[in-house]
Every structure is written in structure tokens, then in C-alpha cells.
Enzyme design. Structure first.
Site, PDB file in Angstrom:
ATOM      1  N   LEU A  37       0.753  -1.327   0.116  1.00 32.99           N
ATOM      2  CA  LEU A  37       0.045  -0.018   0.031  1.00 32.99           C
ATOM      3  C   LEU A  37       0.878   1.289   0.020  1.00 32.99           C
ATOM      4  O   LEU A  37       1.901   1.299   0.524  1.00 32.99           O
ATOM      5  CB  LEU A  37      -0.818  -0.021   1.193  1.00 32.99           C
ATOM      6  CG  LEU A  37      -2.217  -0.743   1.170  1.00 32.99           C
ATOM      7  CD1 LEU A  37      -3.009  -0.646   2.370  1.00 32.99           C
ATOM      8  CD2 LEU A  37      -3.184  -0.183   0.200  1.00 32.99           C
ATOM      9  N   ASP A  38       0.399   2.560  -0.690  1.00 38.19           N
ATOM     10  CA  ASP A  38       1.269   3.460  -0.627  1.00 38.19           C
ATOM     11  C   ASP A  38       1.178   4.254   0.661  1.00 38.19           C
ATOM     12  O   ASP A  38       0.188   3.944   1.359  1.00 38.19           O
ATOM     13  CB  ASP A  38       0.600   4.595  -1.741  1.00 38.19           C
ATOM     14  CG  ASP A  38       0.921   4.170  -3.215  1.00 38.19           C
ATOM     15  OD1 ASP A  38       1.678   3.389  -3.422  1.00 38.19           O
ATOM     16  OD2 ASP A  38      -0.134   4.432  -3.979  1.00 38.19           O
ATOM     17  N   PRO A  39       2.073   4.818   0.967  1.00 39.23           N
ATOM     18  CA  PRO A  39       2.034   5.653   2.431  1.00 39.23           C
ATOM     19  C   PRO A  39       0.728   6.209   2.669  1.00 39.23           C
ATOM     20  O   PRO A  39       0.486   6.129   3.840  1.00 39.23           O
ATOM     21  CB  PRO A  39       3.358   6.346   2.342  1.00 39.23           C
ATOM     22  CG  PRO A  39       4.361   5.694   1.421  1.00 39.23           C
ATOM     23  CD  PRO A  39       3.269   5.084   0.192  1.00 39.23           C
ATOM     24  N   ALA A  41      -2.014   5.880   1.641  1.00 44.62           N
ATOM     25  CA  ALA A  41      -3.247   4.868   1.742  1.00 44.62           C
ATOM     26  C   ALA A  41      -3.308   4.185   3.044  1.00 44.62           C
ATOM     27  O   ALA A  41      -2.365   4.124   3.896  1.00 44.62           O
ATOM     28  CB  ALA A  41      -3.202   3.978   0.811  1.00 44.62           C
ATOM     29  N   ARG A 174      -4.663   5.020  -8.362  1.00 43.24           N
ATOM     30  CA  ARG A 174      -4.139   6.332  -8.898  1.00 43.24           C
ATOM     31  C   ARG A 174      -4.452   6.498 -10.342  1.00 43.24           C
ATOM     32  O   ARG A 174      -4.835   7.617 -10.851  1.00 43.24           O
ATOM     33  CB  ARG A 174      -2.707   6.389  -8.391  1.00 43.24           C
ATOM     34  CG  ARG A 174      -2.602   6.899  -6.931  1.00 43.24           C
ATOM     35  CD  ARG A 174      -1.129   7.262  -6.658  1.00 43.24           C
ATOM     36  NE  ARG A 174      -0.260   5.943  -6.708  1.00 43.24           N
ATOM     37  CZ  ARG A 174       0.903   5.900  -6.844  1.00 43.24           C
ATOM     38  NH1 ARG A 174       1.474   6.937  -7.334  1.00 43.24           N
ATOM     39  NH2 ARG A 174       1.512   4.573  -6.908  1.00 43.24           N
TER      40      ARG A 174
END
Length: 292
Positions: A37-39, A41, A174
Site C-alpha cells: 500500500l502507498d504511504p 493509503a 491512482r
């Protein structure tokens, strides 16, 4: 300790940060995660503990998200963490226009991943190249979106749309936000993202890091049993003699019309590991619980 932890990843933590924190809390060396997961998120981050790290590759890949798209803005990362490329109010954008176009993102679609992503091109991750000032476009990939549901719409100069998205592995939310804004000629970027489901784990059943600490302090923490995360795989049962041979790395005959990857049990209760059936032969792939 072995099994899984359904972690609710906090904002501004990387997936690696979460693994490191869990490793320290549990005093366990072998800890891994599924589905980065992106930071920015939040939400479900499946964590494997102990020998269960060897099962990560067999987890189902389907995921679900709640996402917020902000229109009128484009950034170099396709979310609000990046540098704004264009900012143009679009107060005339309406939900009807979105409903007309959003069906294009359902099914198997071609997608260009964000320039800031973990995808590797010639052995280098795109976000590393981007931070060095070298912007490289990732190759187009085919991904699958099973369902998109509109949850809410908020008017304004920079209107926002809340979506529920169910998708397969490798789908960048995204990129959906960016491409929807492009189709509408307004620009768009992802302003918030929560993963509500991943590899069969659901957000409503997850633990925060604070929950985990509390359960450890009170002595009530129990990891999710290893095979609970593998229920989408078919299962086979071996009697004692064959179970022991299989655990020793031997192939055993199977009179079943089943092919591919399966869960393997002894006497229907003891989870032994993962096998593969080919031509009515059960071949060991990963022995989880050997029989002495």
C-alpha cells in the site's frame, strides 16, 4: 508463532514500516506482507507471521478499495502527495457526465502505471528514477476491474467523487483517477484511498497497530490460522501413510478430477501445506507441517 495478521495500515506509514513494527512487537524475525500500500493509503495490509510467509504467494489476489477522486487537479504522482502540474477549477462538472464515462473502467482495461510506483523498468523502480529526475513511463499493462460503484458526489470548484472499486492484482487506483479526469477534460487525482479488502481479509475484521499492542499486553492476541487465508483453493485429504510420504517430498497418486494448486490435509483436519495435482499425481509444492 505462525499465521496471519489482518492489519489496518495507518496513514503515512509504508508497508515496510508496518512489517518492521510488527516484527518488533512480536519479537519475530520472519514477517512479510502481501499487496503493498502507498504511504498515504490506509486499510487492509495482510501480514504473514513465521512459516506463513511461505504461503503469501498462494493468497488470492483480488482487492477492494474506497477511493476519492478530486477533479480539476493533476499531479506528477497522480495523488495529492505529489507536485501539482495543473490546477483548473471545474465547477460545471456534474455526476451525469461521470456516469456516462465511468463504465470504460470496468472489465479488462489497459492501464499505464503512475510514474511514481514500485514497478521496475530495467531493474530500477520507477519512484527511484523519478526522484532522480528521470521520468520513465511504465509499459502499458492489462488489469481487471470487476466493479465500480459511485458512493458520493460533492460539487465545487474542485469537485470530489467517492468510489468503491473491486479489482484484480496490479490495478492502480491512482491511474483510474488520473485517466477519468483526462476523459472528462478536467484533470483528476486521487485524494484519499482505503483498501477495504485484500487477499480475502476484510477491513471490518482488521486490527490497528494500537489494537495489536493492546492484545499483546493483555495476552489475548492470536494470529489467524494459516489455512484460513487459503479457502479459495480446493483441498485434498490424505490418509496417514500417504500424508507422511507427501511430507517427505514424495509424489502420491490422487484419483480426483482436480488440477492445479490445492490445500493438503491429513485426515481432513491437519493442514500439511500446498500441493499441485498433475495427471492424477499430487506433487509437493510447500510442506507447512511435516510429519515425523
Amino acid at each position: 508463532m505462525q499465521g496471519f495478521l489482518n492489519l489496518n495500515k495507518p496513514n503515512d506509514w509504508t508497508s515496510h514500516d508496518c512489517v518492521a513494527r510488527v516484527r518488533r512487537l512480536l519479537r519475530l524475525k520472519r514477517v512479510g506482507h502481501a499487496g503493498t500500500l502507498d504511504p498515504a493509503a490506509t486499510g487492509v495490509l495482510p501480514i504473514a507471521l513465521g512459516k506463513a510467509t511461505r504461503l503469501l504467494q498462494y493468497l488470492p489476489s483480488d482487492k477492494a478499495y474506497k477511493a476519492t477522486v478530486r477533479f480539476g487537479i493533476r499531479t506528477n504522482t497522480d495523488d495529492l502527495e505529489g507536485e501539482v502540474i495543473t490546477s483548473q477549477p471545474c465547477p460545471d462538472l456534474n455526476l451525469t457526465a461521470i456516469e456516462t464515462e465511468i463504465h470504460q473502467f470496468i472489465g479488462k482495461i489497459n492501464q499505464i502505471p503512475p510514474s511514481y510506483s514500485a514497478i521496475q523498468v530495467e531493474g530500477k523502480r520507477l519512484y527511484d528514477l523519478a526522484r532522480q529526475g528521470e521520468i520513465v513511463q511504465a509499459p502499458v499493462r492489462t488489469v481487471e476491474v470487476f466493479k465500480i460503484e459511485i458512493l458520493d458526489w460533492r460539487d465545487g470548484d474542485f469537485p470530489e467523487l467517492d468510489l468503491a472499486i473491486a479489482c484484480g492484482a496490479g490495478t492502480y487506483i491512482r491511474a483510474i483517477a488520473r485517466d477519468l479526469g483526462a476523459i472528462l477534460n478536467t484533470g483528476g487525482t486521487l485524494s484519499a484511498l482505503t483498501r477495504t479488502e485484500s487477499s480475502g481479509f476484510k477491513l471490518q475484521d482488521s486490527l490497528t497497530l494500537t489494537d495489536l499492542e493492546t492484545q499483546l499486553q493483555t495476552g489475548i492476541f492470536q494470529p489467524i490460522i494459516p489455512d484460513a487465508a487459503l479457502q479459495k483453493l480446493p483441498s485434498v485429504n490424505l490418509p496417514g501413510t500417504f500424508a507422511k510420504k507427501w511430507c517427505q517430498g514424495q509424489q502420491v497418486p490422487m484419483n480426483l478430477d482436480v488440477l492445479g494448486i490445492v490445500r493438503v490435509y491429513e485426515n481432513e483436519t491437519r493442514f500439511l501445506g500446498i500441493g499441485q495435482i498433475q495427471d492424477h499425481i499430487l506433487i509437493p509444492q510447500m510442506v507447512f507441517e511435516p510429519i515425523s
